[in-house]
Design an enzyme around this catalytic site. Structure first.
Site, mmCIF file in Angstrom:
data_model
loop_
_atom_site.group_PDB
_atom_site.id
_atom_site.type_symbol
_atom_site.label_atom_id
_atom_site.label_comp_id
_atom_site.label_asym_id
_atom_site.label_seq_id
_atom_site.Cartn_x
_atom_site.Cartn_y
_atom_site.Cartn_z
ATOM 1 C CG ASP A 83 -10.430 17.077 -13.478
ATOM 2 O OD1 ASP A 83 -9.760 16.570 -14.391
ATOM 3 O OD2 ASP A 83 -11.383 16.490 -12.920
ATOM 4 N NE ARG A 88 -2.810 0.422 3.406
ATOM 5 C CZ ARG A 88 -2.147 0.669 4.543
ATOM 6 N NH1 ARG A 88 -1.517 1.800 4.725
ATOM 7 N NH2 ARG A 88 -2.134 -0.227 5.507
ATOM 8 C CE LYS A 109 -13.381 9.006 -17.431
ATOM 9 N NZ LYS A 109 -13.421 9.674 -16.200
ATOM 10 C CE1 TYR A 159 -18.346 12.189 -13.925
ATOM 11 C CE2 TYR A 159 -17.025 12.157 -11.926
ATOM 12 C CZ TYR A 159 -17.896 11.537 -12.800
ATOM 13 O OH TYR A 159 -18.310 10.265 -12.533
HETATM 14 C C1 LIG Z 1 -13.204 15.541 -15.737
HETATM 15 C C2 LIG Z 1 -13.337 14.356 -14.832
HETATM 16 N N1 LIG Z 1 -12.735 14.373 -13.636
HETATM 17 C C3 LIG Z 1 -12.828 13.344 -12.776
HETATM 18 C C4 LIG Z 1 -13.567 12.220 -13.084
HETATM 19 C C5 LIG Z 1 -13.655 11.083 -12.099
HETATM 20 O O1 LIG Z 1 -12.768 10.078 -12.453
HETATM 21 P P1 LIG Z 1 -12.975 8.518 -12.126
HETATM 22 O O2 LIG Z 1 -14.204 8.077 -12.843
HETATM 23 O O3 LIG Z 1 -11.720 7.894 -12.615
HETATM 24 O O4 LIG Z 1 -13.136 8.408 -10.640
HETATM 25 C C6 LIG Z 1 -14.220 12.147 -14.318
HETATM 26 C C7 LIG Z 1 -15.023 10.965 -14.675
HETATM 27 O O5 LIG Z 1 -15.717 10.924 -15.655
HETATM 28 C C8 LIG Z 1 -14.111 13.252 -15.218
HETATM 29 O O6 LIG Z 1 -14.726 13.249 -16.411
#
Ligand SMILES: Cc1ncc(COP(=O)(O)O)c(C=O)c1O
Length: 377
Positions: A170, A46, A195, A98
């Protein structure tokens, strides 16, 4: 060194035991110690894992950051950043992120006394006015999911720093190949590696990249204490994915521009959200801040019925959540990714029932356009 050279080599040194060119998947939970307190730098998986460490070095280098930490999901990476603030602190959150990010603030962090306000991060005056005495962080996404608004990262970083707050960005939608937020003054970059960084729709993961050593030590402490780590196998997959990030992003960008142009000229489409179009309100800013415009395009079909028809008529594009994979994915933000955003807010932002979002893949562009054309007709 250039981006692709870094992508292929950073963290990817040949294995010292065997010379293996590809970083092995160290699928172990613990490590043998030579004597009490004598070990090779690895005690428990971990806390440390060589495959994860290689990936951490790799993505940190791609973002131009000194430190990087890989998490079990994008959400756990975002949650770790929010653990840098405490109950009683105030956070400014860009008003179009998101849906899961909004849900984390609204339904989880609120219970721990973290105050937050939504702010239109495209409006510098509004950002400036939104800071409070106890604001410790500004969290933005650019371009935003799904209406593709662009935030001026340099301007908001200057404002945040003048108010004694950190900026988290982000960077999932563009990846470090098309945008490097740290260069504009952002303190911490987060990713859903699920992604573009992984890029093949076969792993869920997250990442935090930053330069400040004190915050980095804290993020590492949080990563180990909470334990939302990226597994060795997922670390291997993402590490393999980033090797081709530049060529994939070039292809996503090329196809994204063509899909946006096709939709913009289509008589049945009322509006297209894509920073690469001259009609986009922050097109000039996007040109300065980004190396390209990427593969995410949203468009307004006018009604739920129309959106449903398009989403259910595509044959090549896959109806599903997520984005950033080599295959084109099409989705309905209002009922899928952004269902947790209140209706009023969704309407205000343009996340209507008629809005469709496409993550343009890297298939042959003629095939993608032909598929969209037949679905629209
Ligand atoms: C811009 C963005 N940030 C964060 C996330 C969250 O990521 P995860 O689904 O890997 O937890 C997403 C998920 O679609 C996203 O589109």
């Amino acid at each position: 060194m250039g981006f692709s050279t870094i992508a292929i080599h950073a963290g990817n040194e040949p294995d010292t035991a065997t010379g293996a060119v590809s970083v092995p998947i160290y699928q172990t939970s613990t490590y043998a110690q030579d004597a009490l307190g004598v070990h090779k730098g690895y005690e428990y998986a971990r806390t440390q894992n060589p495959t994860r460490a290689a990936l951490e070095k790799n993505i940190a280098a791609l973002e131009g950051a000194k430190f990087g930490y890989a998490f079990a999901s994008g959400m756990s990476a975002i949650d770790a950043c929010l653990k840098l603030v405490r109950g009683g602190d105030h956070v400014l959150l860009g008003d179009n992120t998101y849906g899961g990010t909004f849900r984390l603030f609204d339904k989880v962090l609120r219970d721990y006394g973290i105050e937050f306000d939504l702010v239109d991060a495209t409006d510098i005056t509004k950002v400036e006015q939104a800071f409070k005495q106890n604001t410790k962080m500004l969290f933005v996404e650019t371009p935003t999911n799904p209406v593709m608004s662009v935030t001026d990262l340099k301007a908001v970083s200057e404002i945040a720093h003048a108010n004694g707050a950190k900026v988290v960005c982000d960077n999932t939608f563009l990846s470090p190949y098309l945008q490097r937020p740290i260069e504009f003054g952002v303190d911490i970059v987060v990713h859903s590696t699920t992604k573009y960084l992984n890029g093949h729709s076969d792993s869920v993961g997250g990442f935090v990249a930053l330069n400040d050593e004190t915050d980095a030590n804290r993020i590492q402490f949080i990563q180990n204490s909470i334990g939302a780590i990226l597994s060795p196998f997922d670390s291997f997959l993402v590490l393999r994915g980033t090797k081709t990030l530049a060529v994939r992003m070039e292809a996503h960008d090329r196809n994204g521009r063509q899909v946006a142009n096709f939709l913009a000229e289509h008589p049945k489409i009322q509006k297209v959200y894509y920073p690469g179009l001259a009609s986009h309100p922050q097109h000039e800013l996007a040109k300065q801040q980004q190396k390209g415009f990427g593969g995410m395009v949203s468009f307004e079909t006018g009604s739920l019925e129309n959106a449903k028809k398009v989403l259910e008529s595509v044959k090549l594009c896959i109806l599903g959540e997520s984005l950033g994979g080599v295959e084109s994915l099409i989705s309905h933000p209002a009922t899928m990714t952004h269902a947790s955003v209140p209706l009023e807010k969704r309407n205000e932002l343009g996340i209507t029932d008629g809005l469709v979002r496409i993550s343009v893949g890297i298939e042959d562009i003629e095939d993608i356009i032909e598929d969209l054309d037949q679905a629209l007709s």
